[in-house]
Enzyme design. Structure first.
Site, PDB file in Angstrom:
ATOM      1  N   ASP A 121       0.867  -1.085  -0.010  1.00  0.00           N
ATOM      2  CA  ASP A 121      -0.107   0.030  -0.305  1.00  0.00           C
ATOM      3  C   ASP A 121       0.804   1.332   0.081  1.00  0.00           C
ATOM      4  O   ASP A 121       2.359   1.404   1.105  1.00  0.00           O
ATOM      5  CB  ASP A 121      -0.589   0.296   1.181  1.00  0.00           C
ATOM      6  CG  ASP A 121      -2.237  -1.106   1.581  1.00  0.00           C
ATOM      7  OD1 ASP A 121      -2.574  -1.176   0.367  1.00  0.00           O
ATOM      8  OD2 ASP A 121      -2.272  -1.093   2.484  1.00  0.00           O
TER       9      ASP A 121
HETATM   10  N1  URA Z   1      -1.127  -5.620   4.209  1.00  0.00           N
HETATM   11  C1  URA Z   1      -1.514  -4.334   4.099  1.00  0.00           C
HETATM   12  O1  URA Z   1      -2.560  -4.752   4.363  1.00  0.00           O
HETATM   13  N2  URA Z   1      -0.816  -3.723   3.680  1.00  0.00           N
HETATM   14  C2  URA Z   1      -0.014  -3.693   2.992  1.00  0.00           C
HETATM   15  O2  URA Z   1       0.732  -3.187   1.781  1.00  0.00           O
HETATM   16  C3  URA Z   1       0.183  -5.088   2.839  1.00  0.00           C
HETATM   17  C4  URA Z   1      -0.247  -6.443   3.527  1.00  0.00           C
END
Ligand code: URA
Length: 259
Positions: A121
Site C-alpha cells: 500500500d
Molecule cells: N497488507 C496490507 O494491509 N497492506 C500492505 O501493504 C501489505 C499487506
C-alpha cells in the site's frame, strides 16, 4: 585475466586492453552490485578471478574468458535483473502512475523492464523486490507456492485475547473473506504503538490491515521485513535500493523452486 593489471604490476598497453573491462564495472554489468558495492566487495576480497582473490577494482578482466566469482558464485550476464528496495511511505507500487512510483526512485538507466513483485500500500514501507523476471514474480505471488511474507504492524487498540489463535486457524474477515492460517506474535512497542509480527502465505487486498481490524486493532504503521528467504537489510534506509546479491538470489530462486 590480464595478470599485469592485477597486484600493482605495470598497466597493459592499449592493444592488450582491447576487449578488457574493469572488474568493478563488469560486476555491475552482471547485475550483482552497484558500482560502489562492487568496489567495496572487490576490496574486501569477496571477488575471485580465475580462482584467485582479486582486490583491485580497477583490474582489467576479459568478460569472455575469465571466470569471475562473487561470494563464491560464478557470475555471468544475467538474462533478468533483480533489485531489492526499502519502499518508502508515499510511493505507489506500480510501473506508471500520475503520482510518484517506486520506479521513479531508481535512476532512469536502471528502470528498463523492471516491475514490482506484488503490491504494498502507499502508506506501507519495507522490502520490495523489483525484477524483469516474470516467472519469479509469479512464484513469489502465487498462493499455491505459499511463500511467506512477514510484516511488522504498529497497532493501536487492544487485540482480542484469542487473536493469535484465530490467525492460526484461518481468520474470517468482516466481509466473510477466508484467510489462510497465519502467524501473529507480539514484537514489542514503538512510538506508543504495540508492534505485532504478522506472517502470511498469501496476499489479499489490505490483508494485514483487515486481519488486524477483524481482531479489534487498527494498523497505524506497516513495514514488510521479509519475503521468503529474503530479509530487509538493516542498513538500507527507506527509498534506498540495491541489486540482489548472488547468494540472496540463489536462495530465493531455490526456495521458490525456480532453480
Ligand atoms: N497488507 C496490507 O494491509 N497492506 C500492505 O501493504 C501489505 C499487506
Amino acid at each position: 585475466m590480464n595478470k599485469s593489471a592485477i597486484g600493482g604490476m605495470p598497466r597493459p598497453d592499449r592493444k592488450e586492453r582491447d576487449g578488457l573491462i574493469r572488474l568493478d564495472k563488469l560486476l555491475t554489468h552482471f547485475g550483482c552490485a552497484t558500482r560502489r558495492q562492487a568496489i567495496d566487495a572487490v576490496r574486501r576480497g569477496r571477488v575471485q578471478v580465475n580462482g584467485a582473490a582479486c582486490c583491485d577494482p580497477a583490474a582489467k578482466v576479459d568478460p569472455e574468458r575469465d571466470e569471475i566469482r562473487f561470494d563464491g558464485v560464478v557470475q555471468s550476464y544475467q538474462k533478468n535483473r533483480y533489485l531489492l528496495m526499502n519502499k518508502p511511505r508515499g510511493a505507489i507500487t506500480a510501473v506508471t502512475d500520475r503520482r510518484e512510483t517506486v520506479l521513479d526512485l531508481l535512476p532512469e538507466s536502471e528502470r528498463r523492464g523492471l516491475f514490482p513483485v506484488g503490491r504494498l500500500d502507499k502508506d506501507t514501507e519495507g522490502l520490495l523486490i523489483l525484477t524483469t523476471d516474470g516467472q519469479l514474480c509469479h512464484a513469489l505471488m502465487s498462493p499455491r507456492r505459499h511463500v511467506e511474507k512477514v510484516y511488522l504492524a504498529g497497532v493501536s487498540g487492544e487485540l482480542a485475547p484469542d487473536a493469535a489463535a484465530r490467525f492460526a486457524g484461518g481468520l474470517v474477515l468482516r466481509d466473510g473473506t477466508e484467510c489462510r492460517p497465519a502467524t501473529l506474535e507480539p514484537a514489542g512497542t514503538e512510538d506508543g504503538l504495540t508492534v505485532w509480527r504478522v506472517a502470511l502465505r498469501e496476499g489479499k487486498y489490505h490483508q494485514v490491515k483487515r486481519m488486524i481490524a477483524a481482531v479489534g486493532g487498527h494498523v497505524e504503521t506497516l513495514r514488510r521485513v521479509a519475503v521468503g528467504t529474503l530479509t530487509l537489510p538493516e542498513g538500507l534506509a527507506p527509498g534506498e535500493w540495491r541489486p540482489l546479491l548472488p547468494d540472496e538470489l540463489k536462495r530465493l530462486l531455490s526456495h521458490t523452486g525456480e532453480e
